[in-house]
Design a protein around this motif. Structure first.
Motif, PDB file in Angstrom:
ATOM      1  N   VAL A  32      50.833  91.640  38.581  1.00 49.77           N
ATOM      2  CA  VAL A  32      49.399  91.503  38.881  1.00 49.77           C
ATOM      3  C   VAL A  32      48.904  92.728  39.649  1.00 49.77           C
ATOM      4  N   ALA A  33      49.719  93.225  40.591  1.00 53.93           N
ATOM      5  CA  ALA A  33      49.336  94.438  41.317  1.00 53.93           C
ATOM      6  C   ALA A  33      49.198  95.619  40.360  1.00 53.93           C
ATOM      7  N   PHE A  34      50.086  95.695  39.367  1.00 57.68           N
ATOM      8  CA  PHE A  34      49.993  96.759  38.361  1.00 57.68           C
ATOM      9  C   PHE A  34      48.713  96.605  37.532  1.00 57.68           C
ATOM     10  N   ALA A  35      48.386  95.371  37.142  1.00 61.45           N
ATOM     11  CA  ALA A  35      47.175  95.138  36.353  1.00 61.45           C
ATOM     12  C   ALA A  35      45.918  95.474  37.155  1.00 61.45           C
ATOM     13  N   VAL A  36      45.901  95.071  38.410  1.00 56.54           N
ATOM     14  CA  VAL A  36      44.747  95.395  39.260  1.00 56.54           C
ATOM     15  C   VAL A  36      44.666  96.901  39.480  1.00 56.54           C
ATOM     16  N   GLY A  37      45.827  97.549  39.630  1.00 54.86           N
ATOM     17  CA  GLY A  37      45.830  99.005  39.771  1.00 54.86           C
ATOM     18  C   GLY A  37      45.285  99.707  38.546  1.00 54.86           C
ATOM     19  N   LEU A  38      45.616  99.190  37.354  1.00 55.36           N
ATOM     20  CA  LEU A  38      45.045  99.756  36.128  1.00 55.36           C
ATOM     21  C   LEU A  38      43.528  99.573  36.089  1.00 55.36           C
ATOM     22  N   PHE A  39      43.073  98.432  36.571  1.00 52.30           N
ATOM     23  CA  PHE A  39      41.626  98.191  36.620  1.00 52.30           C
ATOM     24  C   PHE A  39      40.953  99.176  37.579  1.00 52.30           C
ATOM     25  N   ILE A  40      41.572  99.406  38.740  1.00 52.73           N
ATOM     26  CA  ILE A  40      41.042 100.385  39.681  1.00 52.73           C
ATOM     27  C   ILE A  40      41.057 101.780  39.058  1.00 52.73           C
ATOM     28  N   TYR A  41      42.118 102.088  38.335  1.00 54.25           N
ATOM     29  CA  TYR A  41      42.235 103.377  37.625  1.00 54.25           C
ATOM     30  C   TYR A  41      41.071 103.566  36.662  1.00 54.25           C
ATOM     31  N   ILE A 115      48.071  94.134  49.158  1.00 57.14           N
ATOM     32  CA  ILE A 115      48.376  93.149  50.202  1.00 57.14           C
ATOM     33  C   ILE A 115      48.172  91.732  49.684  1.00 57.14           C
ATOM     34  N   LEU A 116      47.066  91.494  48.996  1.00 56.79           N
ATOM     35  CA  LEU A 116      46.779  90.156  48.475  1.00 56.79           C
ATOM     36  C   LEU A 116      47.810  89.738  47.428  1.00 56.79           C
ATOM     37  N   CYS A 117      48.185  90.667  46.552  1.00 55.80           N
ATOM     38  CA  CYS A 117      49.190  90.335  45.531  1.00 55.80           C
ATOM     39  C   CYS A 117      50.557  90.062  46.167  1.00 55.80           C
ATOM     40  N   GLY A 118      50.913  90.853  47.166  1.00 55.49           N
ATOM     41  CA  GLY A 118      52.187  90.644  47.826  1.00 55.49           C
ATOM     42  C   GLY A 118      52.237  89.359  48.627  1.00 55.49           C
ATOM     43  N   ALA A 119      51.090  88.948  49.171  1.00 57.25           N
ATOM     44  CA  ALA A 119      51.039  87.714  49.962  1.00 57.25           C
ATOM     45  C   ALA A 119      50.878  86.478  49.104  1.00 57.25           C
ATOM     46  N   GLY A 120      50.680  86.643  47.801  1.00 56.52           N
ATOM     47  CA  GLY A 120      50.559  85.498  46.906  1.00 56.52           C
ATOM     48  C   GLY A 120      49.138  85.053  46.627  1.00 56.52           C
ATOM     49  N   ALA A 125      42.804  88.284  44.724  1.00 56.42           N
ATOM     50  CA  ALA A 125      42.916  89.699  44.375  1.00 56.42           C
ATOM     51  C   ALA A 125      42.205  90.001  43.063  1.00 56.42           C
ATOM     52  N   ILE A 126      42.356  89.116  42.073  1.00 54.22           N
ATOM     53  CA  ILE A 126      41.741  89.344  40.764  1.00 54.22           C
ATOM     54  C   ILE A 126      40.225  89.212  40.844  1.00 54.22           C
ATOM     55  N   ILE A 127      39.750  88.110  41.451  1.00 57.97           N
ATOM     56  CA  ILE A 127      38.300  87.884  41.541  1.00 57.97           C
ATOM     57  C   ILE A 127      37.632  88.967  42.381  1.00 57.97           C
ATOM     58  N   GLY A 128      38.246  89.298  43.531  1.00 61.34           N
ATOM     59  CA  GLY A 128      37.673  90.332  44.394  1.00 61.34           C
ATOM     60  C   GLY A 128      37.626  91.685  43.714  1.00 61.34           C
ATOM     61  N   SER A 129      38.675  92.034  42.980  1.00 61.93           N
ATOM     62  CA  SER A 129      38.705  93.330  42.295  1.00 61.93           C
ATOM     63  C   SER A 129      37.653  93.399  41.196  1.00 61.93           C
ATOM     64  N   ILE A 130      37.461  92.297  40.471  1.00 59.80           N
ATOM     65  CA  ILE A 130      36.441  92.279  39.415  1.00 59.80           C
ATOM     66  C   ILE A 130      35.054  92.482  40.010  1.00 59.80           C
ATOM     67  N   LEU A 131      34.775  91.801  41.123  1.00 61.21           N
ATOM     68  CA  LEU A 131      33.452  91.926  41.752  1.00 61.21           C
ATOM     69  C   LEU A 131      33.241  93.336  42.303  1.00 61.21           C
ATOM     70  N   ILE A 132      34.261  93.889  42.947  1.00 55.84           N
ATOM     71  CA  ILE A 132      34.142  95.254  43.476  1.00 55.84           C
ATOM     72  C   ILE A 132      33.946  96.253  42.339  1.00 55.84           C
ATOM     73  N   GLY A 133      34.702  96.074  41.254  1.00 56.50           N
ATOM     74  CA  GLY A 133      34.557  96.967  40.114  1.00 56.50           C
ATOM     75  C   GLY A 133      33.166  96.905  39.505  1.00 56.50           C
TER      76      GLY A 133
END
Length: 227
Positions: A32-41, A115-120, A125-133
């Motif tokens: 999930v951290a990798f997927a979110v990182g790709l989205f940030i990329y 941090i969110l992905c590592g903490a579970g 993490a997914i919803i927040g990243s989508i909104l920020i993006g």
């Protein structure tokens, strides 16, 4: 007399930590951290507005999200390890200068997602990243910003200073005098901070047409100026 075998030696430390370690949960968090990182990329590449695009910096955002998730997974179940990790990270010094404030936003975003992905907290993490993006895609490069310019004019007659200032006053939306100097040979140099009207390129030509003006140069800058 009690005998101590190999498994008794590691029972209190190594085996207990291994038994509490979930490979499935860790893989899910890293993926999930990798997927979110790709989205940030992708968002960074789409919203980049500078001149020189750094592919290595963009790749580092993916690695940073995964590495942060890995660290959080390691220290979440061990207080001593978390204290040691804080001490180890405190000696790290980052020498690469960050010139664009938006780069700091992306760095912080990647760290928070990790941090969110590592903490579970994967849904957060997914919803927040989508909104920020969505916010970045909608607002960055979509709003016209009046970037300031530095206007540097060199002239040989002090009497034409008023003519230059009047032209700046009439052509620029806003202006302010930043510096004024006299060089050997009677050459004057004056620097204005200006905001031109709709990127008017004729503005600089009108200044050079004034008799006595040696040169006129307009530079874009970020608002920091040292005389």
């Amino acid at each position: 007399m009690d005998t101590i075998n190999f498994s008794d030696i590691f029972k209190s430390s190594f085996l207990e930590k291994t038994s509490s370690f979930s490979i499935v949960d860790s893989l899910i968090g890293l993926l999930v951290a990798f997927a979110v990182g790709l989205f940030i990329y992708a968002v960074y590449k789409k919203t980049f507005s500078g001149v020189i695009y750094s592919h290595t910096f963009n790749i580092s955002l993916i690695i940073m999200a995964m590495a942060t998730a890995l660290i959080i997974m390691g220290i979440s179940s061990n207080v001593l390890l978390s204290l040691g990790m804080v001490g180890a990270l405190s000696i790290v010094r980052f020498r690469t200068p960050i010139k664009d404030p938006m780069d700091l936003v992306y760095l912080f975003w990647a760290i928070v997602a990790g941090i969110l992905c590592g903490a579970g907290f994967i849904p957060l993490a997914i919803i927040g990243s989508i909104l920020i993006g969505l916010v970045l895609v909608l607002f960055v490069n979509k709003i016209t910003i009046e970037n300031p310019y530095l206007l540097i004019v060199k002239y040989t007659d002090a009497a034409i200073e008023n003519a230059v200032e009047n032209l700046v006053k009439n052509q620029a939306k806003k202006y302010s005098l930043k510096s004024k100097s006299v060089m050997p040979g009677g050459v004057y140099e004056v620097t204005y901070e200006i905001r031109v009207k709709e990127q008017d390129s004729q503005f600089i030509t009108d200044i050079t047409d004034i008799n006595g003006v040696q040169s006129a140069m307009m530079l874009s800058y970020d608002g920091n100026f040292t005389a």
